[in-house]
Scaffold this active site. Structure first.
Site, PDB file in Angstrom:
ATOM      1  N   ARG A  30       0.804  -1.290   0.033  1.00 48.44           N
ATOM      2  CA  ARG A  30      -0.165   0.047   0.101  1.00 48.44           C
ATOM      3  C   ARG A  30       0.939   1.208   0.085  1.00 48.44           C
ATOM      4  NH1 ARG A  30      -5.057  -1.573  -0.074  1.00 48.44           N
ATOM      5  NH2 ARG A  30      -5.639  -3.325   1.287  1.00 48.44           N
ATOM      6  N   ASN A  88       4.822   7.218 -13.149  1.00 49.93           N
ATOM      7  CA  ASN A  88       5.433   8.448 -13.398  1.00 49.93           C
ATOM      8  C   ASN A  88       7.106   8.108 -13.854  1.00 49.93           C
ATOM      9  OD1 ASN A  88       3.057   9.845 -12.991  1.00 49.93           O
ATOM     10  ND2 ASN A  88       3.342   9.532 -10.906  1.00 49.93           N
ATOM     11  N   VAL A  97      10.205   8.782  -6.564  1.00 54.78           N
ATOM     12  CA  VAL A  97      10.898   7.601  -5.848  1.00 54.78           C
ATOM     13  C   VAL A  97      11.554   6.751  -7.307  1.00 54.78           C
ATOM     14  CG1 VAL A  97      10.938   5.222  -4.853  1.00 54.78           C
ATOM     15  CG2 VAL A  97       9.471   7.216  -3.879  1.00 54.78           C
ATOM     16  N   HIS A 101       7.824   1.806 -10.509  1.00 54.26           N
ATOM     17  CA  HIS A 101       6.667   1.488  -9.548  1.00 54.26           C
ATOM     18  C   HIS A 101       5.428   1.768 -10.413  1.00 54.26           C
ATOM     19  CE1 HIS A 101       7.857   5.510  -8.155  1.00 54.26           C
ATOM     20  NE2 HIS A 101       6.701   5.879  -8.202  1.00 54.26           N
ATOM     21  N   HIS A 103       1.733   2.475  -9.952  1.00 53.66           N
ATOM     22  CA  HIS A 103       0.410   2.990  -8.982  1.00 53.66           C
ATOM     23  C   HIS A 103      -0.849   2.471  -9.507  1.00 53.66           C
ATOM     24  CE1 HIS A 103       2.379   6.719  -7.190  1.00 53.66           C
ATOM     25  NE2 HIS A 103       2.847   6.519  -8.440  1.00 53.66           N
TER      26      HIS A 103
HETATM   27  P1  5GP Z   1       5.980   8.663  -7.433  1.00 49.54           P
HETATM   28  O1  5GP Z   1       5.494  10.253  -6.964  1.00 49.54           O
HETATM   29  O2  5GP Z   1       7.273   8.527  -7.651  1.00 49.54           O
HETATM   30  O3  5GP Z   1       5.185   8.400  -8.836  1.00 49.54           O
HETATM   31  O4  5GP Z   1       5.235   7.655  -6.352  1.00 49.54           O
HETATM   32  C1  5GP Z   1       6.025   7.522  -5.139  1.00 49.54           C
HETATM   33  C2  5GP Z   1       4.970   7.133  -4.237  1.00 49.54           C
HETATM   34  O5  5GP Z   1       5.775   6.289  -3.149  1.00 49.54           O
HETATM   35  C3  5GP Z   1       4.233   8.346  -3.635  1.00 49.54           C
HETATM   36  O6  5GP Z   1       2.721   7.896  -4.092  1.00 49.54           O
HETATM   37  C4  5GP Z   1       4.417   8.151  -2.238  1.00 49.54           C
HETATM   38  O7  5GP Z   1       3.493   8.468  -1.474  1.00 49.54           O
HETATM   39  C5  5GP Z   1       4.912   6.682  -2.043  1.00 49.54           C
HETATM   40  N1  5GP Z   1       5.860   6.547  -1.052  1.00 49.54           N
HETATM   41  C6  5GP Z   1       7.097   7.095  -0.719  1.00 49.54           C
HETATM   42  N2  5GP Z   1       7.725   6.570   0.254  1.00 49.54           N
HETATM   43  C7  5GP Z   1       7.079   5.621   0.785  1.00 49.54           C
HETATM   44  C8  5GP Z   1       7.220   4.662   1.880  1.00 49.54           C
HETATM   45  O8  5GP Z   1       8.306   4.704   2.428  1.00 49.54           O
HETATM   46  N3  5GP Z   1       6.174   3.596   1.817  1.00 49.54           N
HETATM   47  C9  5GP Z   1       5.169   3.435   1.008  1.00 49.54           C
HETATM   48  N4  5GP Z   1       4.454   2.413   1.325  1.00 49.54           N
HETATM   49  N5  5GP Z   1       5.134   4.459   0.123  1.00 49.54           N
HETATM   50  C10 5GP Z   1       6.054   5.686  -0.069  1.00 49.54           C
END
Ligand code: 5GP
Ligand code: ZN
Length: 115
Positions: A30, A88, A97, A101, A103
């Protein structure tokens, strides 16, 4: 694996997360800051920085990630109501990150805009 990659740490069990799925190639958990009623991240266990860093050797892995997302959508009870799968890539997409990944978002009506 980069020592400072939080998703590598989650895969390795060094950082806690609400795990939903794990096999020898893929992990799902999650999102810590849910942007929908159901917000799951599906990632390769191997560190790949983004979709832009995949190669033809990853075609099967990418397909499997999407199939895991479909299975999780069913488990989350959002398969019928609908969901979105998003990745993304890079600065303009606001990737925050740098470990690939996907979503999986659903459980409520999502905002229509994609860009
Ligand atoms: P991005 O912005 O790179 O597309 O998505 C990164 C996602 O990773 C964000 O939705 C953020 O909430 C999630 N995220 C960041 N750090 C952590 C973490 O330590 N644990 C979890 N479960 N999600 C994280
Ligand atoms: Zn990583």
């Amino acid at each position: 694996m980069p020592a400072d990659c939080i998703f590598c740490q989650i895969v390795a069990g060094q950082l806690p997360a609400t795990m939903l799925y794990q096999d020898d190639e893929i992990t799902a958990f999650r999102d810590i800051q849910a942007q929908a009623t159901s917000h799951v991240l599906v990632i390769p266990n191997r560190h790949i920085a983004s979709l832009g860093d995949t190669s033809d050797a990853d075609i099967e892995l990418l397909g499997r990630i999407l199939r895991v997302a479909v299975s999780l959508a069913k488990e989350e009870g959002i398969a019928e109501s609908g969901y979105r799968v998003v990745t993304n890539t890079g600065h303009d997409a606001q990737q925050s990150v740098d470990h690939l990944h996907f979503h999986l978002l659903g459980g409520n009506t999502l905002v229509p805009r994609l860009g």
